[in-house]
Every structure is written in C-alpha cells, then in structure tokens.
Design an enzyme around this catalytic site. Structure first.
Site, PDB file in Angstrom:
ATOM      1  N   GLU A   1       0.942  -1.148  -0.004  1.00 53.72           N
ATOM      2  CA  GLU A   1       0.005   0.115   0.201  1.00 53.72           C
ATOM      3  C   GLU A   1       0.890   1.332   0.171  1.00 53.72           C
ATOM      4  O   GLU A   1       1.715   1.289   1.104  1.00 53.72           O
ATOM      5  CB  GLU A   1      -0.906  -0.057   1.215  1.00 53.72           C
ATOM      6  CG  GLU A   1      -1.937   0.989   1.229  1.00 53.72           C
ATOM      7  CD  GLU A   1      -2.863   0.599   2.253  1.00 53.72           C
ATOM      8  OE1 GLU A   1      -3.374  -0.205   2.526  1.00 53.72           O
ATOM      9  OE2 GLU A   1      -3.702   1.925   2.650  1.00 53.72           O
TER      10      GLU A   1
ATOM     11  N   LYS B  42      -7.853  -1.540  10.789  1.00 52.41           N
ATOM     12  CA  LYS B  42      -7.138  -2.135   9.628  1.00 52.41           C
ATOM     13  C   LYS B  42      -6.012  -1.121   9.490  1.00 52.41           C
ATOM     14  O   LYS B  42      -5.112  -1.494   8.993  1.00 52.41           O
ATOM     15  CB  LYS B  42      -8.170  -2.142   8.407  1.00 52.41           C
ATOM     16  CG  LYS B  42      -7.524  -2.609   7.017  1.00 52.41           C
ATOM     17  CD  LYS B  42      -6.869  -1.557   6.204  1.00 52.41           C
ATOM     18  CE  LYS B  42      -6.460  -2.014   4.964  1.00 52.41           C
ATOM     19  NZ  LYS B  42      -5.540  -1.303   4.219  1.00 52.41           N
TER      20      LYS B  42
ATOM     21  N   ASP C  47       4.220 -14.529  11.458  1.00 55.10           N
ATOM     22  CA  ASP C  47       3.275 -15.029  10.815  1.00 55.10           C
ATOM     23  C   ASP C  47       2.144 -14.087  10.985  1.00 55.10           C
ATOM     24  O   ASP C  47       1.488 -13.921  12.152  1.00 55.10           O
ATOM     25  CB  ASP C  47       2.958 -16.317  11.581  1.00 55.10           C
ATOM     26  CG  ASP C  47       1.539 -16.784  11.149  1.00 55.10           C
ATOM     27  OD1 ASP C  47       0.761 -16.426  10.394  1.00 55.10           O
ATOM     28  OD2 ASP C  47       1.236 -17.919  11.367  1.00 55.10           O
TER      29      ASP C  47
ATOM     30  N   HIS D 114      -3.237  10.169   0.365  1.00 55.75           N
ATOM     31  CA  HIS D 114      -3.292   9.020  -0.335  1.00 55.75           C
ATOM     32  C   HIS D 114      -3.235   9.153  -2.221  1.00 55.75           C
ATOM     33  O   HIS D 114      -2.380   8.167  -2.428  1.00 55.75           O
ATOM     34  CB  HIS D 114      -4.721   8.284   0.087  1.00 55.75           C
ATOM     35  CG  HIS D 114      -4.742   7.071   0.596  1.00 55.75           C
ATOM     36  ND1 HIS D 114      -4.275   6.964   1.852  1.00 55.75           N
ATOM     37  CD2 HIS D 114      -5.046   5.930   0.138  1.00 55.75           C
ATOM     38  CE1 HIS D 114      -4.346   5.603   2.201  1.00 55.75           C
ATOM     39  NE2 HIS D 114      -4.926   5.013   1.263  1.00 55.75           N
TER      40      HIS D 114
HETATM   41  C1  MEV Z   1      -6.147   2.582   4.694  1.00 55.68           C
HETATM   42  O1  MEV Z   1      -5.528   1.419   4.283  1.00 55.68           O
HETATM   43  C2  MEV Z   1      -6.392   2.771   6.160  1.00 55.68           C
HETATM   44  C3  MEV Z   1      -7.363   3.812   6.707  1.00 55.68           C
HETATM   45  O2  MEV Z   1      -8.527   3.667   6.178  1.00 55.68           O
HETATM   46  C4  MEV Z   1      -7.236   3.471   8.163  1.00 55.68           C
HETATM   47  C5  MEV Z   1      -8.331   4.428   8.711  1.00 55.68           C
HETATM   48  O3  MEV Z   1      -9.255   4.945   8.197  1.00 55.68           O
HETATM   49  O4  MEV Z   1      -8.049   4.729  10.114  1.00 55.68           O
HETATM   50  C6  MEV Z   1      -6.656   5.117   6.188  1.00 55.68           C
END
Ligand code: MEV
Length: 423
Positions: free
Chosen positions: A85, A265, A281, A378
């Site tokens: 990413e 995530k 792992d 991003h």
């Molecule tokens: C993207 O990989 C992760 C985010 O969505 C985490 C979040 O929203 O806190 C930017």
C-alpha cells in the site's frame, strides 16, 4: 472445463507451468514469461524459496521499504516494512520524525504467556475425570521433557496444565488448557509438539481426543506502546480543536464497529508490514489482534486516546506472539536482514517495535482523517501508480507529476490529463 490433474506436485516446475499455460492461458506465452520473470537468477536463493511451500512456480514480490527515525524507549530504530500500500511507509516515516522531537515512543511488554489446548470429549462423571487429571498431571509434564529440554534451558517451557469443563458450551466437551513461555521463539511447533505428546499420554478409553493445537488468541502475550505531548505541540494551528477531533475519532471507533474495523485495519497496515518483513506469521497476528479487539463482546478500537487539559496521550495495547529465532526468521535472508537492521531484538523488543508501528500508522491515519482528509495524501502517493498503469513514458510521467502538484488527484482526472497530453 479443465480436467482434474493428478500427480501435479511431482511435475517439475517447468512442467507445472506448461500445464497451467496450456490449460488456463490458451498457450499464451506471456503468462509463462511473467511467471519466469520473477524467478531469481541466483539458483540457491530460488531453491530456498521454492522449498518454503509446495508447488512453487514463481515468486511474488512485495516492496520492502524502511521507515527511519523511530525513537522507542530512547533508542533509535529504522523499521523495515514489507507492504504494497503506497502510503504506509511514508506515513510511518513522517510520524516517526514527528514523535522523535516529542519524547519518542514508550513501550513495554505486559506479559508473554502463550496458550495451547487439547480438546477432548468425555461422557462420564466429572469428579472421576478430575481425579484422573490430578493423578496424571506430573506424567503429562514428564512426557514432554525431551521436547521442552532446550526451551527450559532458555528459561521457557510449560507453565501450567489446567483441566477445563466446557460442557456448558458443548455437551461432553472438555479441554486441557496449557500455558507456555516460549522466550524468543514464536513457539508454534514447540507448543503443538508438546500438546500432541500430552494428548497421547492423557487419552484413555473414556477420553476421546478431538484435536491438539496452539491458540492464536494470546491475550496474555500483551504489549503496550504510547506517545504523549502537550496539546499545543500536536498541531501548528487550532491545536485544541484538532486534539479534540482526534480524541473523538478514537471514541467513535470504540462505539461503532463499522468504523472500528477500518480504524484497526489502518493499525494492521503498520503491524503486518513489520511482521512480514521480520518473517513472522501475520495471519496469526491478525487473528489474535481482531479477537482481542472484540474481547468485551463488542468489536472496538485497539488504540486509546486521552486529552486531559493540556495533556495528550495516545496508546495501543495488543497481543502479539512473535519470534526472533526459529521459523522463517532464520531461513529467509530478508527476514534475517530485517532483524539485523533492528539490532537483533529479543521477541519482547520486537513486540514493542511492532506495536509502535501500529500506533504510528493509526496516528497518521487519524491525523489526516480529522484534518485534511485521507485522500489528499493517499491519492498523491497513488498518482505515480496510476500514471505508470497508463503506460506513460518518463517525460509524460514527469509532466503529469508536475501538472498534479497543485491539483486534486483522481483516477479519471489523471486519465483525462494523460489523454489531453497524448493529443
Ligand atoms: C487505509 O489502508 C487505512 C485507513 O482507512 C485507516 C483509517 O481509516 O483509520 C486510512
């Protein structure tokens, strides 16, 4: 419809590829070339990778990047990350630098106990089972002695074996709940070998062993990482407002599972990248962390925030079963190199580093989300991916990078600008 193949694992690598290409790619030589392009010209290294799994036909690369300037408990680190990413390493680097001038990250390991279970069925009197267990407990430990010998020398081994009655959840279901200390190894093979030896000794005509396996839920293999500073040190402008919004973002993740999953995530973006780079792992870590996030019965944030007057505090507490010896850490040259880059940490030190990577990633995400929004950074990072996908040459790439330096990036905007340029 393609036919079932037999003896596939016995085919040579070339034969496997030929069969796949013939069956699924209508003899397209491109597919073959793509697979072969990723073969390593160093035969020995390729063989090493071939042997990690069954039916290897190529290698699948992930970018391997580093995030410098992490200060953890006063010590400088460059953290290796394997991740695809685009913004993850950039975010980690930015946040590392930011906190390095505000006291750095503080981390500590709370506990290191791992768990394994022998699951069995027993349709008899519980008192009799209890007596049988108490009578055989010392033998259960004895049969593992040859397996635990080296681990005991390193200060680890089996901590305890408990009999647990689970019949309220499932008829006739009991378990031997075994706790372990595995020091610097992740310990999966060690734990599973001990459990199988224990199960073998424990079984009798009335006890039907169902399975013996470690648990990837390790709430007692826990690490904490924290950052703190004065609110006015957090943001250049409107610090109080933004600190409040940051705090609210964490509170929202604590009450709203849809948000909590995305929030966590983002944390795993940092955690997995270091876990993979160090040959650990990541599936085990993922499963354990998400279970921990749901430990109260509701899925919540893995991080916490407190704004108390002028004081800002942000921390994470997560279960991490990691190793710095054994497994892939010794076999994969890049995993070995990552550990060397981290100055050969103990498993406890690695737990702290990984927790910090997760906290840093969440800090970066929440700071962006509650200020400029996430797409700004991003999409800027994603811009060069889009440009390359379009097949732009060097000159065109440079033009498009310049063009978008002061414009909103979106896939369609980039396609539009590229098409205009081509005209
Ligand atoms: C993207 O990989 C992760 C985010 O969505 C985490 C979040 O929203 O806190 C930017």
């Amino acid at each position: 419809m393609p036919k079932t193949v037999s003896g596939f694992s016995k085919f040579t690598k070339e034969e496997k590829i030929n069969w796949l290409v013939k069956t699924y790619f209508t003899n397209n030589e491109n597919a073959k070339q793509t697979l072969k392009k990723y073969w390593n010209s160093n035969q020995k290294l390729q063989e090493l990778h071939d042997d990690f799994i069954e039916n290897t036909i190529s290698n699948y690369y992930l970018p391997y990047g580093v995030a410098p300037n992490f200060v953890i408990n006063g010590k400088q680190y460059v953290i290796p990350m394997a991740v695809e990413e685009s913004s993850v390493v950039a975010a980690a680097s930015l946040v590392a630098k930011f906190w390095s001038t505000r006291g750095g990250f503080k981390a500590n390991v709370i506990s290191t106990t791992k768990i394994g279970q022998v699951h069995f069925m027993y349709d008899g009197d519980f008192k009799t089972l209890e007596n049988y267990f108490s009578g055989s407990k010392s033998n259960l430990l004895k049969v593992t002695e040859s397996i635990t010998k080296n681990m005991r020398k390193r200060g680890g081994g089996i901590l305890d074996i408990e009999l647990r009655d689970k019949t309220e959840d499932l008829d006739n279901y009991y378990q031997l709940h075994v706790t372990f200390e595995t020091k610097d190894s992740m310990g999966a093979n060690f734990i599973n070998s001990c459990l199988e030896a224990i199960a073998n000794e424990f079984k009798n005509n009335d006890i039907q062993i169902v399975m013996s396996i470690l648990s990837n839920y390790v709430p007692e293999c826990l690490v904490r990482a924290e950052v703190s500073c004065k609110v006015e040190e957090l943001f250049k402008e409107n610090a109080e407002l933004y600190a409040e919004k940051f705090d609210q973002a964490v509170k929202i993740a604590n009450v709203e599972p849809h948000r909590a999953v995305t929030h966590n995530k983002g944390i795993m973006n940092g955690i997995d990248a270091v876990v993979i780079a160090t040959g650990n792992d990541f599936r085990a870590v993922e499963a354990g962390c998400h279970a921990y996030a749901a430990r109260t019965g509701k899925y919540k944030s893995l991080t916490n925030c407190e704004v108390n007057g002028d004081d800002f505090r942000f921390w994470i507490e997560i279960p991490l079963a990691l190793g710095t010896v054994g497994g892939l850490t010794a076999l994969h040259p890049l995993a070995k190199l990552s550990l060397e880059l981290l100055q050969n940490p103990s498993a406890e030190e690695l737990m702290q580093i990984v927790a910090v990577a997760g906290l840093a990633q969440n800090f970066a995400a929440l700071r962006a989300l509650t200020t400029t929004g996430i797409q700004h950074g991003h999409m800027k990072m994603h811009l060069s991916n889009i440009i390359k996908q379009l097949g732009a040459n060097e000159e065109e790439q440079q033009y498009l990078l310049n063009y978008f330096s002061d414009k909103q990036v979106s896939h369609s905007a980039v396609v539009g600008a590229y098409n205009e340029l081509k005209k």
